[in-house]
Design a protein around this motif. Structure first.
Motif, PDB file in Angstrom:
ATOM      1  N   UNK A  22       0.691  -1.149   0.146  1.00  0.00           N
ATOM      2  CA  UNK A  22      -0.055   0.097  -0.001  1.00  0.00           C
ATOM      3  C   UNK A  22       0.709   1.329  -0.015  1.00  0.00           C
ATOM      4  N   UNK A  23       2.060   1.218   0.662  1.00  0.00           N
ATOM      5  CA  UNK A  23       2.772   2.272   0.745  1.00  0.00           C
ATOM      6  C   UNK A  23       3.561   2.583  -0.658  1.00  0.00           C
ATOM      7  N   UNK A  24       3.574   1.471  -1.206  1.00  0.00           N
ATOM      8  CA  UNK A  24       4.304   1.444  -2.759  1.00  0.00           C
ATOM      9  C   UNK A  24       2.892   1.722  -3.696  1.00  0.00           C
ATOM     10  N   UNK A  25       1.940   2.297  -3.410  1.00  0.00           N
ATOM     11  CA  UNK A  25       1.016   2.551  -4.588  1.00  0.00           C
ATOM     12  C   UNK A  25       0.143   1.428  -5.112  1.00  0.00           C
ATOM     13  N   UNK A  26       0.079   0.458  -4.322  1.00  0.00           N
ATOM     14  CA  UNK A  26      -0.898  -0.908  -4.842  1.00  0.00           C
ATOM     15  C   UNK A  26      -2.160  -0.411  -3.945  1.00  0.00           C
ATOM     16  N   UNK A  27      -3.109  -0.712  -4.916  1.00  0.00           N
ATOM     17  CA  UNK A  27      -4.416  -0.901  -4.407  1.00  0.00           C
ATOM     18  C   UNK A  27      -4.543  -2.159  -3.743  1.00  0.00           C
ATOM     19  N   UNK A  28      -5.455  -2.264  -2.688  1.00  0.00           N
ATOM     20  CA  UNK A  28      -5.408  -3.433  -1.725  1.00  0.00           C
ATOM     21  C   UNK A  28      -6.942  -3.859  -1.563  1.00  0.00           C
ATOM     22  N   UNK A  29      -6.949  -5.257  -1.754  1.00  0.00           N
ATOM     23  CA  UNK A  29      -8.337  -5.836  -1.427  1.00  0.00           C
ATOM     24  C   UNK A  29      -8.136  -7.185  -0.583  1.00  0.00           C
ATOM     25  N   UNK A  30      -8.616  -7.116   0.564  1.00  0.00           N
ATOM     26  CA  UNK A  30      -8.394  -8.113   1.515  1.00  0.00           C
ATOM     27  C   UNK A  30      -9.671  -9.056   1.258  1.00  0.00           C
ATOM     28  N   UNK A  31      -9.456 -10.397   1.388  1.00  0.00           N
ATOM     29  CA  UNK A  31     -10.188 -11.372   1.436  1.00  0.00           C
ATOM     30  C   UNK A  31     -10.733 -12.022   2.632  1.00  0.00           C
ATOM     31  N   UNK A  32     -11.951 -11.923   2.906  1.00  0.00           N
ATOM     32  CA  UNK A  32     -12.324 -12.389   4.211  1.00  0.00           C
ATOM     33  C   UNK A  32     -13.208 -13.676   4.291  1.00  0.00           C
ATOM     34  N   UNK A  33     -12.972 -14.690   5.046  1.00  0.00           N
ATOM     35  CA  UNK A  33     -13.903 -15.799   4.974  1.00  0.00           C
ATOM     36  C   UNK A  33     -15.252 -15.571   5.780  1.00  0.00           C
ATOM     37  N   UNK A  34     -16.442 -16.139   5.407  1.00  0.00           N
ATOM     38  CA  UNK A  34     -17.582 -15.626   5.878  1.00  0.00           C
ATOM     39  C   UNK A  34     -17.586 -16.289   7.325  1.00  0.00           C
ATOM     40  N   UNK A  35     -17.204 -17.350   7.424  1.00  0.00           N
ATOM     41  CA  UNK A  35     -17.077 -18.193   8.453  1.00  0.00           C
ATOM     42  C   UNK A  35     -15.736 -18.016   9.268  1.00  0.00           C
ATOM     43  N   UNK A  36     -15.470 -17.799  10.471  1.00  0.00           N
ATOM     44  CA  UNK A  36     -14.130 -17.545  11.162  1.00  0.00           C
ATOM     45  C   UNK A  36     -13.623 -18.997  11.198  1.00  0.00           C
ATOM     46  N   UNK A  37     -12.285 -19.114  10.966  1.00  0.00           N
ATOM     47  CA  UNK A  37     -11.648 -20.444  11.593  1.00  0.00           C
ATOM     48  C   UNK A  37     -11.717 -20.402  13.055  1.00  0.00           C
ATOM     49  N   UNK A  38     -11.670 -21.420  13.589  1.00  0.00           N
ATOM     50  CA  UNK A  38     -11.685 -21.690  15.075  1.00  0.00           C
ATOM     51  C   UNK A  38     -10.880 -20.819  15.920  1.00  0.00           C
ATOM     52  N   UNK A  39     -11.404 -20.152  17.109  1.00  0.00           N
ATOM     53  CA  UNK A  39     -10.304 -19.323  17.762  1.00  0.00           C
ATOM     54  C   UNK A  39      -8.935 -19.850  18.120  1.00  0.00           C
TER      55      UNK A  39
END
Ligand SMILES: Cc1cc2nc3c(=O)[nH]c(=O)nc-3n(C[C@H](O)[C@H](O)[C@H](O)COP(=O)(O)O)c2cc1C
Length: 150
Positions: A22-39
């Protein structure tokens, strides 16, 4: 040239790479799982390792698959059980990467991921691949990315 980093992170190494890009001019998309992995990390490793082993495509939250405006797509995944983390299987099945300059950044405990590499060679033979060993703990690993930084 417009560049996009699409990535998943369970324990923060991918986030560390994302901050750097990001500091080097990339756009960012983070992938989020619908269900969280076990704590519990132990059960998380078991579950994630299993899902990666069967090449599972996890359900993910509101993923924007439109990458038309980008020339360069960089995909970041932790290595799970030698393979891509399972949410990244979903991303790869949705993206149209034809005509794009594709790079993979794979972060792992060992700095390796043989099955992921084999799959990339088969399915994305033109792609560049960088392996980083726990970049959050070893920030010097980011220097390996100097070729993709403008
Ligand atoms: C489910 C799971 C499976 C893993 N399997 C491997 C593996 O096969 N080889 C390896 O070197 N590291 C393995 N690791 C370690 C992660 O790849 C490594 O910690 C990575 O930097 C995590 O990225 P993240 O912090 O963005 O989630 C595994 C971690 C998890 C949670």
């Amino acid at each position: 040239m417009k560049s996009l980093f699409i990535y998943y992170s369970y324990t923060g190494n991918g986030d560390f790479v994302a901050d750097y890009l990001k500091q080097n001019d990339f756009d960012i998309r983070k992938v989020i799982r619908k269900k969280k992995l076990p704590k519990s990390f132990f059960f998380g490793v078991l579950a994630g390792g299993f899902l990666a082993g069967i090449k599972h495509k996890d359900k993910i939250v509101d993923f924007d698959e439109d990458v038309l405006e980008y020339d360069e797509i960089v995909i970041g995944s932790p290595i799970w059980n030698g393979r891509f983390a399972s949410p990244i299987n979903t991303v790869l099945s949705k993206l149209d990467l034809r005509g794009k300059n594709v790079t993979f950044i794979l972060y792992s405990g060992s700095g390796e991921g043989a099955k992921a590499l084999k799959r990339i060679k088969k399915e994305y033979p033109e792609a560049k691949v960088y392996f980083l060993r726990e970049p959050k703990k070893n920030p010097d690993e980011l220097l390996k990315l100097s070729h993709i930084i403008k």
